[in-house]
Design a protein around this motif. Structure first.
Motif, PDB file in Angstrom:
ATOM      1  N   ASP A 140       0.809  -1.218   0.000  1.00 56.28           N
ATOM      2  CA  ASP A 140       0.000   0.000   0.000  1.00 56.28           C
ATOM      3  C   ASP A 140       0.843   1.269   0.000  1.00 56.28           C
ATOM      4  N   ASN A 141       2.069   1.185  -0.525  1.00 52.65           N
ATOM      5  CA  ASN A 141       2.907   2.379  -0.554  1.00 52.65           C
ATOM      6  C   ASN A 141       3.814   2.358  -1.778  1.00 52.65           C
ATOM      7  N   ALA A 142       4.271   3.546  -2.168  1.00 48.60           N
ATOM      8  CA  ALA A 142       5.056   3.705  -3.383  1.00 48.60           C
ATOM      9  C   ALA A 142       6.428   3.045  -3.275  1.00 48.60           C
ATOM     10  N   ALA A 143       7.054   3.103  -2.113  1.00 47.21           N
ATOM     11  CA  ALA A 143       8.392   2.534  -1.959  1.00 47.21           C
ATOM     12  C   ALA A 143       8.400   1.043  -2.251  1.00 47.21           C
ATOM     13  N   ALA A 144       7.390   0.327  -1.746  1.00 40.80           N
ATOM     14  CA  ALA A 144       7.322  -1.109  -1.981  1.00 40.80           C
ATOM     15  C   ALA A 144       7.064  -1.412  -3.456  1.00 40.80           C
ATOM     16  N   ARG A 145       6.219  -0.604  -4.079  1.00 37.87           N
ATOM     17  CA  ARG A 145       5.932  -0.832  -5.501  1.00 37.87           C
ATOM     18  C   ARG A 145       7.151  -0.492  -6.370  1.00 37.87           C
ATOM     19  N   LYS A 146       7.943   0.456  -5.957  1.00 40.98           N
ATOM     20  CA  LYS A 146       9.165   0.764  -6.703  1.00 40.98           C
ATOM     21  C   LYS A 146      10.103  -0.439  -6.705  1.00 40.98           C
ATOM     22  N   ALA A 147      10.180  -1.137  -5.589  1.00 41.35           N
ATOM     23  CA  ALA A 147      11.030  -2.324  -5.522  1.00 41.35           C
ATOM     24  C   ALA A 147      10.532  -3.393  -6.485  1.00 41.35           C
ATOM     25  N   LEU A 148       9.214  -3.556  -6.573  1.00 45.93           N
ATOM     26  CA  LEU A 148       8.642  -4.527  -7.505  1.00 45.93           C
ATOM     27  C   LEU A 148       8.875  -4.090  -8.943  1.00 45.93           C
ATOM     28  N   HIS A 149       8.725  -2.804  -9.206  1.00 50.71           N
ATOM     29  CA  HIS A 149       8.943  -2.255 -10.547  1.00 50.71           C
ATOM     30  C   HIS A 149      10.386  -2.478 -10.989  1.00 50.71           C
ATOM     31  N   ARG A 150      11.334  -2.219 -10.086  1.00 49.29           N
ATOM     32  CA  ARG A 150      12.743  -2.391 -10.426  1.00 49.29           C
ATOM     33  C   ARG A 150      13.091  -3.853 -10.697  1.00 49.29           C
ATOM     34  N   ALA A 151      12.343  -4.756 -10.104  1.00 46.17           N
ATOM     35  CA  ALA A 151      12.606  -6.180 -10.320  1.00 46.17           C
ATOM     36  C   ALA A 151      12.342  -6.604 -11.758  1.00 46.17           C
ATOM     37  N   LEU A 152      11.656  -5.752 -12.515  1.00 44.12           N
ATOM     38  CA  LEU A 152      11.354  -6.072 -13.908  1.00 44.12           C
ATOM     39  C   LEU A 152      12.353  -5.459 -14.881  1.00 44.12           C
ATOM     40  N   THR A 153      13.349  -4.739 -14.407  1.00 44.64           N
ATOM     41  CA  THR A 153      14.318  -4.137 -15.310  1.00 44.64           C
ATOM     42  C   THR A 153      15.074  -5.230 -16.053  1.00 44.64           C
ATOM     43  N   PRO A 154      15.499  -4.965 -17.291  1.00 47.52           N
ATOM     44  CA  PRO A 154      16.151  -6.009 -18.099  1.00 47.52           C
ATOM     45  C   PRO A 154      17.361  -6.646 -17.437  1.00 47.52           C
ATOM     46  N   SER A 155      18.063  -5.896 -16.588  1.00 48.46           N
ATOM     47  CA  SER A 155      19.276  -6.435 -15.980  1.00 48.46           C
ATOM     48  C   SER A 155      19.009  -7.309 -14.769  1.00 48.46           C
ATOM     49  N   SER A 156      17.774  -7.320 -14.291  1.00 51.99           N
ATOM     50  CA  SER A 156      17.500  -8.039 -13.052  1.00 51.99           C
ATOM     51  C   SER A 156      17.402  -9.542 -13.237  1.00 51.99           C
ATOM     52  N   PHE A 157      16.981  -9.974 -14.425  1.00 54.66           N
ATOM     53  CA  PHE A 157      16.818 -11.406 -14.643  1.00 54.66           C
ATOM     54  C   PHE A 157      16.600 -11.653 -16.123  1.00 54.66           C
ATOM     55  N   SER A 158      16.609 -12.893 -16.541  1.00 52.57           N
ATOM     56  CA  SER A 158      16.432 -13.246 -17.942  1.00 52.57           C
ATOM     57  C   SER A 158      15.088 -12.742 -18.456  1.00 52.57           C
ATOM     58  N   PRO A 159      15.041 -12.259 -19.684  1.00 50.05           N
ATOM     59  CA  PRO A 159      13.802 -11.696 -20.236  1.00 50.05           C
ATOM     60  C   PRO A 159      12.647 -12.681 -20.211  1.00 50.05           C
ATOM     61  N   GLY A 160      11.490 -12.161 -19.867  1.00 47.39           N
ATOM     62  CA  GLY A 160      10.265 -12.948 -19.969  1.00 47.39           C
ATOM     63  C   GLY A 160      10.013 -13.917 -18.851  1.00 47.39           C
ATOM     64  N   GLN A 161      10.839 -13.920 -17.809  1.00 46.16           N
ATOM     65  CA  GLN A 161      10.679 -14.915 -16.762  1.00 46.16           C
ATOM     66  C   GLN A 161      10.232 -14.327 -15.438  1.00 46.16           C
ATOM     67  N   THR A 162      10.081 -13.039 -15.348  1.00 45.61           N
ATOM     68  CA  THR A 162       9.595 -12.411 -14.124  1.00 45.61           C
ATOM     69  C   THR A 162       8.360 -11.582 -14.445  1.00 45.61           C
ATOM     70  N   TRP A 163       7.269 -11.834 -13.723  1.00 47.94           N
ATOM     71  CA  TRP A 163       6.020 -11.101 -13.907  1.00 47.94           C
ATOM     72  C   TRP A 163       5.604 -10.490 -12.580  1.00 47.94           C
ATOM     73  N   TRP A 164       4.984  -9.315 -12.659  1.00 49.34           N
ATOM     74  CA  TRP A 164       4.477  -8.625 -11.470  1.00 49.34           C
ATOM     75  C   TRP A 164       2.963  -8.505 -11.594  1.00 49.34           C
ATOM     76  N   LEU A 165       2.263  -9.156 -10.666  1.00 50.57           N
ATOM     77  CA  LEU A 165       0.811  -9.066 -10.554  1.00 50.57           C
ATOM     78  C   LEU A 165       0.502  -8.248  -9.313  1.00 50.57           C
ATOM     79  N   ASP A 166      -0.140  -7.105  -9.495  1.00 47.09           N
ATOM     80  CA  ASP A 166      -0.304  -6.152  -8.403  1.00 47.09           C
ATOM     81  C   ASP A 166      -1.769  -5.816  -8.158  1.00 47.09           C
ATOM     82  N   ALA A 167      -2.108  -5.579  -6.901  1.00 47.19           N
ATOM     83  CA  ALA A 167      -3.446  -5.103  -6.535  1.00 47.19           C
ATOM     84  C   ALA A 167      -3.320  -3.911  -5.612  1.00 47.19           C
ATOM     85  N   GLY A 168      -4.223  -2.967  -5.789  1.00 48.30           N
ATOM     86  CA  GLY A 168      -4.269  -1.810  -4.911  1.00 48.30           C
ATOM     87  C   GLY A 168      -5.707  -1.448  -4.606  1.00 48.30           C
TER      88      GLY A 168
END
Length: 296
Positions: A140-168
């Protein structure tokens, strides 16, 4: 004598029928040998989602060599949480993630890992490259969602293998969003395969306001959803509904393979539910060179 035929003027319907779902592509993540479900947040929505996460993870055992489930939450259960979250008085004072993991492990013989800390990108450790990771955001806060958003950057892991499903959730509304990239180049190839969608923009791109601190986030003493709940009686049900929609997304993504929407909006005041279908039109505002988007 020449006669003319009256010209009928087309009248736009105030509520045109939307056939986009019939034309939508199925969202298909890369199939991997291993699956890791990471639920971030075990409070309002997360406490309701936890049993769905465990149940779907259990079903996925038949389709993956290994299935891991991890719950993250640094908060302890307080008396004010009992009114709206899936906890009882005997659990007050214990960590939320540990309580839910213990409860589900005991009842179903699972091995859910509980991490009583905040989720950060450093929390992502991939011992195997062949792992499909699903981040389930129930924060329920921006800081936590930023961490999830950054986890999708191309350098974080192999393409296409990390998905973020979010609810607010707010007072009487909620949204459920899914995405897997912050790379415009990958989005250009999302619909290369007929009838299949391989990439979707991060929820933080769909709704940039999710990554911006709210007034509550900036207050010296931040007011949480639980703090606001006593004066918002409808919040007793909105979290459960959001969790149910998240669970359906997860089920269709991993087991029935027929997920054809990337955003769902609920309004308890009107009782309405509206979803956006996965058609190539959704990418128009995300792949334009003149509209670069950041990953921070």
């Amino acid at each position: 004598m020449r006669t003319s035929t009256p010209q009928l003027k087309a009248v736009d319907s105030p509520n045109p029928i939307d056939f986009s779902h019939a034309l939508a592509s199925r969202i298909v993540p890369r199939h991997c040998a291993r699956l890791h479900l990471i639920q971030v947040g075990c409070g309002g929505t997360g406490a309701h989602l936890a049993s769905h996460t465990a149940r779907i993870g259990r079903e996925c055992r038949a389709h993956y060599e290994e299935v891991r489930i991890t719950f993250y939450d640094h908060d302890t259960i307080e008396p004010k949480n009992i009114r709206r979250q899936q906890f009882c008085e005997a659990e007050v004072g214990y960590n939320k993630a540990e309580v839910l993991a213990y409860r589900l492990n005991t009842g179903w013989g699972l091995e859910i890992e509980a991490v009583p800390h905040k989720f950060t990108t450093k929390s992502l450790t991939f011992s195997h490259n062949d792992t499909l990771t699903i981040l389930l955001g129930c924060v329920d806060n921006a800081a936590a969602r930023k961490a999830l958003h950054r986890a999708l950057t191309p350098s974080s892991f192999s393409p296409g293998q990390t998905w973020w499903l979010d609810a607010g959730c707010t007072y009487a509304q909620a949204q459920v969003l899914i995405g897997n990239t912050t790379d415009p180049d990958r989005l250009r190839h999302s619909f290369d395969l007929p009838g299949i969608c391989q990439s979707l923009p991060s929820p933080g791109w769909l709704h940039p306001e999710l990554l911006s601190p709210s007034k509550d986030d900036l207050m010296p003493t931040r007011q949480t959803c639980a703090d606001r709940a006593p004066n918002e009686p409808q919040s007793l049900t909105i979290n459960a509904l959001a969790a149910a929609h998240m669970a359906d997304y997860l089920l269709r993504l991993l087991l029935t393979h027929d997920l054809r929407r990337y955003a769902t909006y609920l309004d308890m005041n009107t009782g309405s539910v509206r979803s956006l279908a996965t058609t190539d039109k959704l990418l128009d505002s995300f792949v334009s060179p003149s509209d670069p988007r950041g990953t921070n």
